[in-house]
Design an enzyme around this catalytic site. Structure first.
Site, short mmCIF file in Angstrom:
data_model
loop_
_atom_site.label_atom_id
_atom_site.label_comp_id
_atom_site.label_asym_id
_atom_site.label_seq_id
_atom_site.Cartn_x
_atom_site.Cartn_y
_atom_site.Cartn_z
N TYR A 173 0.82 -1.21 0.00
CA TYR A 173 0.00 0.00 0.00
C TYR A 173 0.86 1.27 0.00
O TYR A 173 0.45 2.30 -0.52
CB TYR A 173 -0.89 0.04 1.24
CG TYR A 173 -2.22 -0.65 1.11
CD1 TYR A 173 -2.29 -2.01 0.80
CD2 TYR A 173 -3.41 0.03 1.33
CE1 TYR A 173 -3.51 -2.66 0.71
CE2 TYR A 173 -4.64 -0.60 1.24
CZ TYR A 173 -4.68 -1.94 0.92
OH TYR A 173 -5.89 -2.56 0.83
N LYS A 190 3.04 -15.34 2.33
CA LYS A 190 3.29 -16.05 1.07
C LYS A 190 4.80 -16.28 1.02
O LYS A 190 5.51 -15.85 0.10
CB LYS A 190 2.78 -15.18 -0.11
CG LYS A 190 2.78 -15.87 -1.44
CD LYS A 190 1.71 -16.94 -1.61
CE LYS A 190 1.89 -17.68 -2.91
NZ LYS A 190 1.03 -18.86 -3.07
N ASP A 227 -3.00 -18.17 0.15
CA ASP A 227 -3.98 -18.85 -0.71
C ASP A 227 -4.69 -19.96 0.07
O ASP A 227 -5.91 -20.10 0.02
CB ASP A 227 -3.33 -19.37 -2.01
CG ASP A 227 -2.01 -20.08 -1.80
OD1 ASP A 227 -1.49 -20.09 -0.66
OD2 ASP A 227 -1.48 -20.66 -2.77
N ASP A 273 -6.37 -7.04 4.20
CA ASP A 273 -7.51 -6.39 3.55
C ASP A 273 -8.40 -7.44 2.89
O ASP A 273 -9.63 -7.45 3.06
CB ASP A 273 -6.98 -5.40 2.49
CG ASP A 273 -8.09 -4.69 1.75
OD1 ASP A 273 -9.04 -4.25 2.42
OD2 ASP A 273 -8.01 -4.60 0.51
N ASP A 289 -12.31 -9.09 4.28
CA ASP A 289 -13.57 -9.04 3.53
C ASP A 289 -14.13 -10.45 3.36
O ASP A 289 -15.33 -10.68 3.47
CB ASP A 289 -13.36 -8.42 2.14
CG ASP A 289 -13.65 -6.91 2.12
OD1 ASP A 289 -13.44 -6.27 3.16
OD2 ASP A 289 -14.09 -6.41 1.07
C1 IPM Z 1 -10.34 -1.20 4.16
C2 IPM Z 1 -10.59 -0.57 2.81
C3 IPM Z 1 -9.42 0.36 2.48
C4 IPM Z 1 -8.17 -0.48 2.40
C5 IPM Z 1 -9.61 1.19 1.20
C6 IPM Z 1 -10.88 2.02 1.23
C7 IPM Z 1 -8.42 2.06 0.90
O1 IPM Z 1 -10.77 -1.55 1.84
O2 IPM Z 1 -10.20 -0.45 5.14
O3 IPM Z 1 -10.30 -2.42 4.23
O4 IPM Z 1 -7.88 -1.08 1.35
O5 IPM Z 1 -7.46 -0.56 3.40
MG MG Z 2 -10.88 -3.50 2.59
#
Ligand code: IPM
Ligand code: MG
Length: 371
Positions: free
Chosen positions: A142, A189, A221, A245, A249
């Protein structure tokens, strides 16, 4: 306790859900005799529209000088579909994390008993899941050097980590594991990436100071697969920025809705609390966004300041709302409540958890004594 809290509600559904989190904190202030002072500031697409900058200086100053930051959501489709945009809302959030030194992002993932059948995953697979993801937040790909050649045909993003960056979050993750089920899984990884091999080396060294914690390793993975095959095997997951990240999710599917997942971002001096979901532009202003992730982020804020009874009071109210199915359409397609009504219920429940006059059954028809 007196706390000054910067409120950066941001874009899309951010303002709607943050309003409900503030309401829950107001209820806590009343019930437990605290003073919370909220100070609003701009961030994200709305800040670009008003100032040209996704993180105006005033906002950064405010965040650096308050006790905590409550963050809503960030992002706008008009930037997502424009690869040539020079300024993006997300830059505001990334810079904020970096400037405030918020290197550890903690994302709890839980399968609530009452929601086991809402997840697309089978009940027997997710039962008992209780994970705490420790995502490194201010390093890695990032923030590494970015490059695009002059012809615009070759691009790169550098993934770089130092030993110190790995150490500081690892200590937090090991300490968390000591207070939980004493298991820590490093997701990396290391079969391919040099940076992952450094993570393994440093984390293995640190583990010797936490002998009661069992350390294991998973390639990302495989971890992605294990997360949906057998999520209850995990206790604390420690991982670098981008893997965290993605994995978080994915993990949100377990709970039945990404609208439930809260997070805390902490550093040595500052702290910020935000739902993990995005700005969900399609839902903006419709009253359908789930405020629970934002409300649980407020509970994490309270925990951070050792206000444990207060945090539990919010969590109990949330669990009651889930138990009674007083939720938004993501969890309740037949008889949903609006974002605001869910917030109202949680506010009232915090103030009157024992109120025998509460008529929960009639809540949907507006006849409840509490709504
Ligand atoms: C998160 C979001 C952020 C990230 C984005 C909005 C930059 O997806 O906080 O998980 O990738 O960290
Ligand atoms: Mg995110």
């Amino acid at each position: 306790m007196k706390l000054e809290i910067a409120v950066l509600s941001g874009d899309g559904i951010g303002p709607e859900v943050t309003t409900q989190a503030i309401k829950a904190l107001d209820a806590i202030a009343h019930a437990f005799d605290h003073t919370f002072i909220f100070k609003e500031a701009l961030v994200g697409a709305i800040a670009i529209d008003k100032t040209g900058n996704p993180l105006p200086d005033d906002t950064l100053q405010l965040c650096a000088n308050t006790d905590a930051v409550l963050f809503g959501a960030i992002g706008d489709p008009k930037y997502d579909n424009d690869p040539s945009a020079k300024v993006r809302p997300e830059q505001g959030l990334l810079r904020l994390r970096k400037e405030l030194g918020l290197y550890a992002n903690i994302r709890p993932v839980k399968a609530y008993e009452t929601l086991l059948d809402k997840s697309p995953l089978k009940r027997e697979i997710i039962t008992g899941t209780d994970i705490s993801i420790y995502r490194e937040l201010t390093g890695g790909i990032y923030f590494g050097k970015k490059h695009l050649n002059e012809e615009g045909t070759v691009a790169s993003d550098l993934c770089e980590y130092s030993k110190e960056e790995i150490e500081r979050i690892s200590h937090l993750a090991f300490k968390a594991a000591q207070n939980r089920r004493k298991k820590l899984t490093l997701v990396d990884k290391a079969n391919v990436l040099e940076s992952s091999r450094l993570w393994r080396k440093v984390v293995t060294e640190i583990a010797t100071a936490y002998e009661d914690v069992t350390l294991d390793f998973l390639f990302v993975d495989n971890a992605a697969m294990q997360m949906i095959l057998n999520p209850s095997q995990f206790d604390v997951i420690l991982t670098e920025n981008m893997f965290g990240d993605i994995i978080s999710d994915e993990a949100s599917v377990i709970g039945g809705s990404i609208g439930l997942l809260a997070s805390a971002s902490v550093g040595d001096t500052c702290c910020m609390f935000e739902p993990i979901h995005g700005s969900y532009p399609q839902a903006t202003g419709k009253g359908i966004a789930n405020p629970i992730a934002a409300i649980l982020s407020a509970a994490m804020l309270l925990e951070h300041f050792d206000l444990i009874d207060e945090a539990n009071s919010i969590k109990n109210a949330v669990e009651k709302a889930l138990e009674l199915n007083l939720t938004t359409p993501d969890l309740n397609s037949t008889n949903p409540l609006t974002t605001e009504k869910v917030g109202d219920f949680i506010y009232d429940y915090i103030l009157n958890p024992e109120d025998s006059n509460m008529n929960f059954e009639n809540i949907h028809v507006g006849q409840s004594t509490i709504i």
